[in-house]
Write an enzyme that holds these catalytic residues in place. Structure first.
Site, PDB file in Angstrom:
ATOM      1  N   CYS A 116     -37.340  50.333  66.768  1.00  0.00           N
ATOM      2  CA  CYS A 116     -36.292  51.289  66.395  1.00  0.00           C
ATOM      3  C   CYS A 116     -35.099  51.148  67.342  1.00  0.00           C
ATOM      4  CB  CYS A 116     -36.857  52.713  66.458  1.00  0.00           C
ATOM      5  SG  CYS A 116     -35.652  53.949  65.955  1.00  0.00           S
ATOM      6  N   CYS A 123     -34.706  57.240  72.144  1.00  0.00           N
ATOM      7  CA  CYS A 123     -35.435  58.482  72.443  1.00  0.00           C
ATOM      8  C   CYS A 123     -36.438  58.231  73.587  1.00  0.00           C
ATOM      9  CB  CYS A 123     -36.148  58.978  71.196  1.00  0.00           C
ATOM     10  SG  CYS A 123     -35.045  59.044  69.759  1.00  0.00           S
ATOM     11  N   CYS A 152     -40.323  58.132  73.036  1.00  0.00           N
ATOM     12  CA  CYS A 152     -40.900  57.494  71.850  1.00  0.00           C
ATOM     13  C   CYS A 152     -41.446  56.091  72.098  1.00  0.00           C
ATOM     14  CB  CYS A 152     -39.866  57.465  70.734  1.00  0.00           C
ATOM     15  SG  CYS A 152     -40.590  56.909  69.162  1.00  0.00           S
ATOM     16  N   CYS A 169     -47.349  63.120  54.918  1.00  0.00           N
ATOM     17  CA  CYS A 169     -46.047  62.934  55.580  1.00  0.00           C
ATOM     18  C   CYS A 169     -45.886  61.468  55.972  1.00  0.00           C
ATOM     19  CB  CYS A 169     -45.976  63.759  56.862  1.00  0.00           C
ATOM     20  SG  CYS A 169     -46.325  65.489  56.608  1.00  0.00           S
ATOM     21  N   CYS A 178     -43.809  64.692  52.287  1.00  0.00           N
ATOM     22  CA  CYS A 178     -42.849  64.923  53.362  1.00  0.00           C
ATOM     23  C   CYS A 178     -42.438  63.556  53.897  1.00  0.00           C
ATOM     24  CB  CYS A 178     -43.508  65.744  54.472  1.00  0.00           C
ATOM     25  SG  CYS A 178     -42.407  66.004  55.881  1.00  0.00           S
ATOM     26  N   CYS A 219     -38.249  70.775  57.429  1.00  0.00           N
ATOM     27  CA  CYS A 219     -39.263  70.791  58.485  1.00  0.00           C
ATOM     28  C   CYS A 219     -38.533  70.385  59.754  1.00  0.00           C
ATOM     29  CB  CYS A 219     -40.378  69.803  58.150  1.00  0.00           C
ATOM     30  SG  CYS A 219     -41.584  69.611  59.486  1.00  0.00           S
ATOM     31  N   ARG A 262     -46.064  74.687  63.048  1.00  0.00           N
ATOM     32  CA  ARG A 262     -47.095  73.650  63.183  1.00  0.00           C
ATOM     33  C   ARG A 262     -47.421  73.356  64.640  1.00  0.00           C
ATOM     34  NH1 ARG A 262     -45.470  69.190  60.102  1.00  0.00           N
ATOM     35  NH2 ARG A 262     -46.337  70.334  58.365  1.00  0.00           N
TER      36      ARG A 262
END
Ligand code: SAM
Ligand code: DTB
Ligand code: SF4
Length: 327
Positions: free
Chosen positions: A54, A58, A61, A98, A129, A189, A261
């Site tokens: 990616c 972040c 991550c 998801c 999702c 979400c 959640r």
């Protein structure tokens, strides 16, 4: 029925965090009972449909190309494999499937493929999702047409701490995507991560941002950082578990009708801590032994804990029956 508020101040939220633990949990649990069956927890299963490489930075991550982690990169999964995984999730009792992709944003070509996945998973009778990164307005409209139920896009942390965690996209970019999702009529979400070395005032500020959105997200994932070797946040000081429970309780109070959640990080939590989170107002989890790239408690462990606590995992049909019965 509660009057939902969108004007929470930082000092009000700070005062909630500062309440004696029992007072905070009592208040959160009372609101929880007014709005939900306290013994029902919704279960979603996650699948990484495109893993690693990616371009974003972040700091938490495993999938950022800038972090030297040992995950296996994978291109977009074939449709057949996604369907097989969704069927297995349904067999295991998940009500929502998801699908996450390690993208900054999907191209329109990527989206064509993902739309096929959404349609196929919907056809299995599961809620869908997606979490694919930033979306344009037109892309959210296409996803709505395809029947997508939820889109996950987290604010991750407070606006104040955000720059310490991500520099390749702004807080404003995230708010824009959330607005596109909301305007398209897809359920939102949106939550964040705690235990990233932030201060309590950042947790206050993150929850303020979520609660003061024009409409509360239908689903609010509160993730405990999963520390991954090779990421800048590996080794950061761990959050006091009771402070995590407080975060769930405050989220419940600020957003009394949202499903909260108890998201990533459960492998590091004791059964007792998770039980406190359910009492404080958490009513959804990720179910299945893998999140995107890291592990999650296996199904049997969760089933055993649910049995010990007398918790039912709500599937869509029973939720709908309940709503119909009380209407
Ligand atoms: N790439 C897309 C994006 O970032 O919007 C979608 C996938 S991304 C992995 C989805 C969310 O997972 C992130 O926003 C973050 O909140 C959460 N997440 C990622 N890594 C995590 C970790 N190590 N611990 C806790 N939560 C994590
Ligand atoms: C969310 O808030 N948490 C999920 C989901 N949305 C996509 C992701 C958790 C990822 C945990 C780290 C990993 O497995 O890579
Ligand atoms: Fe990429 Fe999403 Fe991971 Fe950030 S959280 S590096 S955008 S996969």
């Amino acid at each position: 029925m509660n009057t939902l508020r969108h004007d929470w101040t930082k000092s009000e939220i700070t005062r909630l965090f500062a309440l004696p633990f029992n007072d905070l949990l009592f208040q959160a649990h009372s609101l929880h009972r007014q709005n939900f069956d306290p013994n029902q927890v919704q279960v979603s299963t996650l699948l990484s449909i495109k893993t690693g490489a990616c371009p974003e930075d972040c700091a938490y991550c495993s999938q950022s190309a800038r972090n030297e982690t040992d995950i296996e990169r994978e291109r977009l999964l074939p449709l057949e494999e996604v369907i097989e995984k969704a069927k297995a999730a349904r067999e295991n009792g998940a009500s929502r499937f998801c699908m996450g992709a390690a993208w900054r944003n999907p191209t329109d070509k990527n989206l064509d493929k993902v739309i096929e996945m959404v349609e196929a998973v919907n056809a299995l009778g599961l809620e869908t999702c997606l979490t694919l990164g930033m979306l344009t307005r037109a892309q959210t409209q296409r996803l709505k047409q395809a029947g997508l139920d939820y889109y996950n896009h987290n604010l991750d942390t407070s606006p104040e701490y955000y720059g310490d965690i991500i520099t390749t996209r702004t807080y404003e970019d995230r708010l824009d995507t959330l607005e596109h999702v909301r305007d398209a009529g897809i359920n939102v979400c949106c939550g964040g991560i705690v235990g990233m070395g932030e201060q309590e005032e950042d947790r206050v500020s993150l929850l303020q941002q979520l609660a003061n959105l024009p409409q509360h997200p239908e689903s609010v994932p509160i993730n405990m950082l999963v520390q991954v070797e090779g990421t800048p946040l590996n080794g950061v000081e761990q959050l006091d578990p009771l402070e995590f429970v407080r975060t769930i309780a405050v989220a419940r109070i600020l957003m009394p009708e949202s499903v909260v959640r108890l998201s990533a990080g459960r492998t590091e939590m004791s059964d007792e801590m998770q039980a406190l989170c359910y009492f404080a107002g958490a009513n959804s989890i990720f179910y299945g032994d893998k999140l995107l790239t890291t592990s999650n408690p296996d199904e049997n462990q969760d089933k055993m804990l649910f049995d010990r606590l007398g918790i039912n995992s709500a599937d869509r049909s029973t939720q709908e029956l309940d709503t119909a019965a009380t209407a």
